[in-house]
Motif scaffolding. Structure first.
Motif, mmCIF file in Angstrom:
data_model
loop_
_atom_site.group_PDB
_atom_site.id
_atom_site.type_symbol
_atom_site.label_atom_id
_atom_site.label_comp_id
_atom_site.label_asym_id
_atom_site.label_seq_id
_atom_site.Cartn_x
_atom_site.Cartn_y
_atom_site.Cartn_z
ATOM 1 N N ASN A 1 -1.294 2.955 -1.378
ATOM 2 C CA ASN A 1 -0.651 1.733 -0.836
ATOM 3 C C ASN A 1 -0.637 0.612 -1.683
ATOM 4 O O ASN A 1 -1.798 -0.046 -2.279
ATOM 5 C CB ASN A 1 -0.894 1.147 0.399
ATOM 6 C CG ASN A 1 -0.512 -0.304 0.883
ATOM 7 O OD1 ASN A 1 0.634 -0.270 0.502
ATOM 8 N ND2 ASN A 1 -1.178 -0.975 1.723
ATOM 9 N N ARG B 1 4.180 2.794 -0.257
ATOM 10 C CA ARG B 1 3.505 4.048 -0.386
ATOM 11 C C ARG B 1 3.903 5.064 -1.553
ATOM 12 O O ARG B 1 5.232 5.254 -1.481
ATOM 13 C CB ARG B 1 3.989 4.988 1.002
ATOM 14 C CG ARG B 1 3.038 6.277 1.183
ATOM 15 C CD ARG B 1 3.478 7.098 2.508
ATOM 16 N NE ARG B 1 2.895 6.225 3.609
ATOM 17 C CZ ARG B 1 3.565 5.641 4.473
ATOM 18 N NH1 ARG B 1 5.050 5.557 4.406
ATOM 19 N NH2 ARG B 1 2.964 4.983 5.589
ATOM 20 N N ALA C 1 -2.891 8.380 4.348
ATOM 21 C CA ALA C 1 -2.074 9.551 5.060
ATOM 22 C C ALA C 1 -0.481 9.086 5.129
ATOM 23 O O ALA C 1 -0.117 7.844 5.182
ATOM 24 C CB ALA C 1 -2.500 9.796 6.329
ATOM 25 N N GLU C 2 0.428 9.885 5.142
ATOM 26 C CA GLU C 2 1.861 9.773 5.246
ATOM 27 C C GLU C 2 1.990 8.999 6.453
ATOM 28 O O GLU C 2 3.074 8.014 6.510
ATOM 29 C CB GLU C 2 2.866 11.101 5.351
ATOM 30 C CG GLU C 2 3.933 10.957 5.335
ATOM 31 C CD GLU C 2 4.614 10.661 3.961
ATOM 32 O OE1 GLU C 2 5.534 9.768 3.843
ATOM 33 O OE2 GLU C 2 4.049 11.140 3.046
ATOM 34 N N SER C 3 1.287 8.841 7.328
ATOM 35 C CA SER C 3 1.818 8.311 8.904
ATOM 36 C C SER C 3 0.971 6.878 8.804
ATOM 37 O O SER C 3 1.179 6.013 9.510
ATOM 38 C CB SER C 3 0.917 8.907 10.030
ATOM 39 O OG SER C 3 -0.413 9.074 9.719
ATOM 40 N N ASP C 4 0.107 6.363 7.601
ATOM 41 C CA ASP C 4 -0.406 5.210 7.600
ATOM 42 C C ASP C 4 0.638 4.045 7.560
ATOM 43 O O ASP C 4 1.466 4.214 6.726
ATOM 44 C CB ASP C 4 -1.596 5.098 6.632
ATOM 45 C CG ASP C 4 -2.724 6.083 6.916
ATOM 46 O OD1 ASP C 4 -2.868 6.228 8.209
ATOM 47 O OD2 ASP C 4 -3.499 6.162 6.149
ATOM 48 N N LYS C 5 0.327 2.813 8.100
ATOM 49 C CA LYS C 5 1.119 1.896 7.796
ATOM 50 C C LYS C 5 0.934 1.153 6.463
ATOM 51 O O LYS C 5 -0.133 1.099 5.921
ATOM 52 C CB LYS C 5 0.872 0.773 9.033
ATOM 53 C CG LYS C 5 1.505 0.843 10.185
ATOM 54 C CD LYS C 5 1.303 -0.265 11.297
ATOM 55 C CE LYS C 5 1.954 -0.036 12.597
ATOM 56 N NZ LYS C 5 1.907 -1.297 13.519
#
Length: 266
Positions: A151, A118, A260-264
């Protein structure tokens, strides 16, 4: 295969039907063997192609690193007594050594996509612009949106941005301007590398720009930089647009999905 259920009372003489059957069986067996050998050869060719493509990308990145180090050497005699310059030399050499070590590791590992992370796009663009500031004109960065994440393999992505900046510097006078711009459109992050240099014809953009091993730089160019840019961006699920006019300048626009910050990380 053939199965014999009973032994015949006497062995008949073979006629043309028997020979035709044997021929068909032999040809079928030969076809399967040929198909198997072709599959092995194709698999080997694909491995060599992947290895050659990867080696070409690594060579291209090494060429850019060598250009940065050569620039330091050419300025060393003039600025060697400047502490700020020497600090910059140490930092640049250290960064170059680390990048070359990572390139060698990826060459040995085989697949660069395993290194996805990320990445903060604005921070990466500032780092690349700082690295490329040894050449003229020096690029400036305009982050119109903060906190945009993507990513990607940070080294590979930094390399393609550095390539676009290097191309802009080659096409622009020292007194010209280069700006690296970042903004967002819905779920996409947009990166633009804009210069006011020599520009390109539409026919060249359409037929030659992204063609591997096609270059306008003669022996100084490898002709895979633009191809590498588009290849990596496509693998990220993005797109590349080019806007250029002769004697007015060029804008490379990279459109990639933002996360987003929470995406894998995938």
């Amino acid at each position: 295969g053939m199965v014999m259920l009973l032994r015949p009372p006497k062995l008949p003489s073979l006629n043309w039907e028997d020979y035709d059957l044997l021929r068909v069986g032999g040809r079928q067996a030969a076809a399967h063997l040929a198909q198997y050998n072709a599959a092995l050869a194709l698999s080997e060719a694909k491995q060599f192609e992947a290895s050659s493509r990867k080696s070409a990308y690594v060579m291209h990145d090494l060429k850019n690193l060598i250009a940065q180090l050569s620039l330091i050497v050419s300025n060393a005699e003039k600025h060697k007594n400047n502490p700020v310059f020497m600090d910059d030399v140490i930092q640049t050499v250290d960064n170059s050594v680390n990048k070359m070590n990572r390139l060698i590791e990826k060459l040995n590992d085989g697949v660069g996509d395993k290194s996805k992370e990320r990445i903060n796009l604005c921070g990466l663009l500032h780092d690349v612009a700082q690295t490329m500031s040894g050449g003229l004109p020096r690029p400036s960065v305009d982050c119109q949106a903060s906190g945009l994440l993507a990513n990607a393999d940070p080294d590979r992505f930094a390399a393609i941005i550095g390539h676009l900046i290097r191309n802009a510097q080659d096409a622009t006078d020292d007194t010209g301007g280069i700006i690296v711009r970042l903004f967002k459109q819905r779920d996409k992050a947009i990166i633009e590398v804009q210069d006011d240099g020599s520009g390109m014809e539409k026919a060249f953009i359409r037929d030659e720009l992204f063609k591997p091993f096609s270059t306008t730089k003669g022996k100084q160019g490898m002709g895979i930089g633009a191809h590498e840019v588009r290849d990596l961006v496509y693998k990220m699920g993005g797109d590349v647009e080019v806007i250029s006019r002769p004697n007015e300048g060029t804008t490379f626009r990279i459109i990639i999905p933002r996360i987003a910050e929470s995406d894998k990380i995938v």
